[in-house]
Design a protein around this motif. Structure first.
Motif, short mmCIF file in Angstrom:
data_model
loop_
_atom_site.label_atom_id
_atom_site.label_comp_id
_atom_site.label_asym_id
_atom_site.label_seq_id
_atom_site.Cartn_x
_atom_site.Cartn_y
_atom_site.Cartn_z
N ARG A 35 0.88 -1.20 -0.26
CA ARG A 35 0.05 -0.25 0.28
C ARG A 35 0.70 1.20 -0.16
O ARG A 35 0.34 2.40 -0.35
N GLY A 36 2.32 1.03 0.07
CA GLY A 36 3.00 1.91 0.14
C GLY A 36 3.35 2.81 -1.75
O GLY A 36 4.01 3.74 -1.44
N LEU A 37 2.73 1.91 -1.71
CA LEU A 37 3.10 2.36 -3.39
C LEU A 37 2.02 4.08 -3.88
O LEU A 37 2.09 4.79 -4.36
N GLN A 38 0.79 4.03 -2.87
CA GLN A 38 0.13 4.66 -3.37
C GLN A 38 -1.09 4.85 -3.85
O GLN A 38 -2.50 4.92 -3.95
N ASN A 39 -0.98 4.20 -5.32
CA ASN A 39 -1.62 3.78 -6.47
C ASN A 39 -0.97 3.22 -7.24
O ASN A 39 -0.32 2.35 -7.04
N ALA A 40 -2.51 2.70 -8.50
CA ALA A 40 -2.46 1.46 -9.29
C ALA A 40 -0.83 1.50 -10.36
O ALA A 40 -0.18 0.95 -10.46
N TYR B 151 14.17 -10.45 -1.89
CA TYR B 151 12.69 -10.86 -1.59
C TYR B 151 13.41 -8.93 -1.67
O TYR B 151 13.70 -8.83 -0.29
N VAL B 152 12.77 -8.47 -1.64
CA VAL B 152 12.50 -6.74 -1.95
C VAL B 152 10.91 -6.41 -1.60
O VAL B 152 10.18 -7.06 -2.62
N ALA B 153 10.80 -6.03 -0.05
CA ALA B 153 9.23 -5.31 0.04
C ALA B 153 9.69 -4.47 -0.15
O ALA B 153 9.62 -3.26 0.80
N ALA B 154 8.79 -3.68 -0.97
CA ALA B 154 8.52 -1.49 -0.98
C ALA B 154 7.10 -1.10 -0.79
O ALA B 154 5.76 -1.96 -1.41
N GLY B 155 7.08 -0.47 0.78
CA GLY B 155 5.46 -0.18 0.67
C GLY B 155 4.95 -1.13 1.42
O GLY B 155 3.87 -1.20 2.05
N ILE B 156 5.59 -2.36 2.44
CA ILE B 156 5.12 -3.63 2.97
C ILE B 156 5.09 -2.93 4.39
O ILE B 156 6.39 -3.02 5.08
N SER B 157 4.00 -3.51 5.36
CA SER B 157 4.08 -2.92 6.46
C SER B 157 4.66 -4.54 7.24
O SER B 157 5.57 -4.60 8.56
N GLY B 158 4.32 -5.54 6.53
CA GLY B 158 5.14 -6.66 7.75
C GLY B 158 3.96 -7.49 8.51
O GLY B 158 4.41 -8.26 9.41
N ILE C 159 12.32 -2.03 1.56
CA ILE C 159 11.55 -0.27 1.95
C ILE C 159 11.23 0.75 2.39
O ILE C 159 9.75 0.32 1.80
N ASN C 160 11.24 1.50 3.75
CA ASN C 160 9.17 1.36 3.96
C ASN C 160 9.90 2.71 5.00
O ASN C 160 11.10 3.51 5.13
N SER C 161 8.86 4.07 4.57
CA SER C 161 9.16 4.91 5.15
C SER C 161 9.15 5.05 6.45
O SER C 161 9.26 6.51 7.04
N ASP C 162 8.19 4.17 7.18
CA ASP C 162 8.29 4.28 8.14
C ASP C 162 9.00 3.27 8.93
O ASP C 162 9.26 1.93 8.91
N PRO C 163 10.12 4.07 10.30
CA PRO C 163 10.77 3.28 10.82
C PRO C 163 10.98 2.16 11.56
O PRO C 163 10.96 1.66 12.38
N ASP C 164 9.31 2.49 12.26
CA ASP C 164 8.43 1.54 12.54
C ASP C 164 8.20 0.27 12.08
O ASP C 164 7.72 -0.24 13.27
N CYS D 278 9.62 4.68 -0.50
CA CYS D 278 9.84 3.54 -1.63
C CYS D 278 9.98 4.86 -3.16
O CYS D 278 10.20 4.12 -3.93
N LEU D 279 8.62 5.58 -3.06
CA LEU D 279 8.87 6.68 -5.06
C LEU D 279 9.65 7.02 -4.80
O LEU D 279 9.70 7.42 -6.19
N ALA D 280 10.74 7.06 -4.16
CA ALA D 280 11.85 8.29 -4.45
C ALA D 280 12.45 7.50 -4.91
O ALA D 280 13.78 7.47 -5.81
#
Ligand SMILES: Cc1cc2nc3c(=O)[nH]c(=O)nc-3n(C[C@H](O)[C@H](O)[C@H](O)COP(=O)(O)OP(=O)(O)OC[C@H]3O[C@@H](n4cnc5c(N)ncnc54)[C@H](O)[C@@H]3O)c2cc1C
Lengths: 323, 271
Positions: free
Chosen positions: A215-220, A267-274, A291-296, A311-313
């Motif tokens: 969902r961190g990808l923001q859109n389709a 395995y690369v996980a971009a914008g995935i909370s886990g 790759i996630n913008s939230d350090p937590d 991740c969009l950057a």
């Protein structure tokens, strides 16, 4: 007491046993070492000859086979009848089945048909004695484990969690008794109107590199970044359920408990909370990069390498560098 | 057509996930639940809500369709039925059973089979593909065996085909979508691909108070003393060991560079 440990497998048109069956044979072997019970195998398919040789090399001392061209495609009604026939012929009270798309139907139906029990997503068998068997399964998406206590007097059909064991080392010198069983097949009550055909190309579950987006990808549209990076790495794209539910990616690309299980080198996980349900499908990767913008974000608990950023950057930079 | 939807109550999986992820998920004293108290609500299992949605979609096109919802569970379980009623179920049935029995899918299936038989005119039984608590997904398939009905799982769309008088079910497979068909009566398990369930109407939510479920006790519906072939003895929580190397860098470009460097230095990856 030496009733056997029975591994059951469906043999599709590839004529090979799948990864789930190999894992089940590994699980059976470990159990056999601890209990002294022999490992036997039941094969159901259109052409079981090469699979028979394969499971023999992987430790089956006796192979039951039921062959019919009608069995190339999984047919619930016939598979259950065939499997029930094999279980009663073998006298097994522990029946192991590895991951396969059909298990959600096959395992519970079989267990009912043979008047036994079943447990899915099994991680371990703890105790086997004359009265009861204790079996541990992953529950709550993998966030917890449940210890099931099961009456030992009737057979239990065990659905193994992906990677519950490793495939055994093949021993080409092994031999086995082969028992050919017959069964009168009927037309399945469920008819196939349109059939999905497997892509000829590489399969997600075998991919050496998987790049997944959430969902961190923001859109389709941004899922294209995941596809492109996967492409440049000669890997395959994957998705979290959150974005499959949003139709940003097809269900065939969902990774997780209720999607595909992968065990790639990377395995690369971009914008995935886990979430545990997602990690159930990828935690066996050799290297997990998050790759996630939230350090937590919980994904960093599972990841080996992490980038804390948008991740969009980051994805476009990776794409740029690999082009 | 008479459709019976089976729904269960579960702890909200998102709530359990947050507890787990912060390492705060603890098993309660009796070993069968969690110490999450009221912070994690009991909700309808999402796949069952989707089964309810599937039933209502059929009812919209198939005139004269009735939807009955049933749940097996203890005192709080009827909340699930209120939701089903508010979504559009005509009748609801609560089979009161001990929470401790919820880990035995054979028992649950036997109860549901008796409910279906007693109703007498059920054409289609819809379930969610699995419960989000134990993730076993066993009840629907066992139920089809108990009732001798055909079974289809992973449904993403269900239609009744007038011409052939049979059920056409789109299912999700690893190779892509397929369409299967079977005659009624049948058991079908629904997956999330069916789409977002409709929102319950607040008018019917209020009405649900005046339309309480029909209540049975499990032992009334089980043939003889229930066979207790399996049960959950203990829940445990595995530990997740975090050990993540965070990549330094002033901007995304530098971080991306460092990542590729690390991947290449490992030598086992062809990147
Ligand atoms: C029974 C059941 C089965 C399930 N099966 C599966 C399954 O098979 N597979 C699966 O994946 N899920 C499954 N789920 C769902 C699972 O619990 C999670 O809800 C889901 O995995 C969350 O997806 P997500 O990580 O994409 O979204 P979210 O949880 O919303 O996470 C989004 C993440 O993106 C990060 N983010 C936001 N913006 C950015 C940005 N610009 N750059 C970088 N990061 C950003 C956020 O910090 C957050 O960590 C299942 C759930 C249940 C109950």
């Amino acid at each position: 007491m030496s009733d056997p440990i029975l591994v059951l497998a469906h043999i599709d048109e590839t004529s090979q046993i799948n990864i789930g069956a190999r894992e089940a044979l590994g699980f059976a072997q470990n159990l056999s070492e601890n209990t002294g019970r022999p490992v036997e195998c039941g094969l159901i398919g259109a052409d079981n000859s090469s699979a028979t040789a394969e499971v023999t090399e992987l430790g089956a001392t006796k192979v039951y086979t039921i062959e019919d061209s009608l069995l190339a495609r999984f047919s619930g009604d016939n598979m259950v009848s065939a499997a029930a026939h094999i279980v009663s012929s073998s006298g097994a009270r522990i029946v192991l089945i590895g991951r396969h798309p059909s298990t959600l139907e096959f395992i519970p139906r079989l267990s009912r048909r043979i008047d036994g029990t079943c447990v899915m997503n099994v991680t371990r068998i703890e105790t086997i004695n004359e009265q009861y068997t204790e079996i541990e399964a992953a529950v709550y998406g993998g966030a917890a484990r449940a210890l099931y206590q099961i009456d030992s007097t009737s057979p239990v059909v065990v659905g193994l969690r992906p990677a519950a064991a490793e495939a055994p080392t093949p021993h080409p010198e092994n031999s086995s008794d082969i028992v050919e069983l017959n069964l009168e097949l009927l037309a399945d009550r469920v008819r196939v109107i349109t059939e999905a055909t497997a892509d000829e190309g590489p399969r997600l579950e075998n991919a050496e590199i998987v790049v997944s987006g959430g969902r961190g990808l923001q859109n389709a549209e941004n899922f294209a970044l995941v596809r492109e990076l996967a492409n440049l790495l000669k890997g395959m794209p994957g998705a979290s359920r959150a974005i499959v539910d949003e139709y940003w990616a097809p269900p065939t690309e969902q990774i997780g408990l209720t999607g595909t299980t992968v065990a790639p080198a990377l395995y690369v996980a971009a914008g995935i909370s886990g979430a545990s349900q997602h990690m159930a499908g990828c935690s066996n990767a050799r290297l997990i990069v998050a790759i996630n913008s939230d350090p937590d974000a919980p994904i960093f608990k599972y990841a080996d390498v992490g980038i804390i950023d948008d991740c969009l950057a980051v994805l476009p930079e990776l794409i740029e560098l690999l082009r | 057509m008479h459709i019976l939807v089976a729904a269960k109550q579960v702890l909200d999986p998102d709530g359990i996930n947050s507890y787990a992820l912060w390492g705060r998920l603890e098993v309660s004293e009796d070993g069968l639940g969690f110490n999450t108290g009221a912070t994690v609500p009991q909700i309808i299992n999402a796949y069952d809500e989707q089964a309810m949605e599937a039933a209502l979609q059929i009812a919209e096109v198939q005139e004269g369709t009735r939807v009955t919802a049933v749940t097996v569970g203890s005192d709080t379980a009827p909340d699930v039925l209120k939701r089903c009623y508010a979504m559009g179920a005509e009748n609801t049935i609560h089979v009161h059973d001990d929470e401790k029995q919820s880990g035995n899918p054979f028992r649950i299936s036997q109860i549901l089979a008796t409910v279906a038989k007693n109703l007498g005119d059920v054409d289609l039984i819809l379930c969610g593909r699995q419960g989000s608590d134990y993730d076993q997904g066993a009840v629907p398939a066992i139920l089809s065996e108990d009732l001798g009905m055909p079974f289809i799982t992973m449904a993403s769309q269900i239609n009744f085909d007038e011409q052939t008088q049979s059920l056409h079910v789109d299912v999700v497979t690893p190779n892509g979508p397929e369409t299967l068909a079977c005659n009624l009566p049948a058991v079908v398990a629904v997956s999330n691909e069916i789409g977002q369930p409709r929102y319950p109407s607040s008018r019917r939510m209020i009405q649900s108070r005046r339309n309480p479920p029909t209540v049975f006790r499990a032992d009334e519906l089980l043939p003889g003393p229930a066979t207790e072939k399996m049960s959950i003895k203990l829940l445990t929580v595995p530990e997740v060991q975090g050990n993540c190397e965070i990549i330094e860098g002033v901007d995304p470009k530098e971080k991306a560079k460092h990542l590729l460097q690390i991947l290449r230095e490992r030598g086992d990856l062809n990147v």
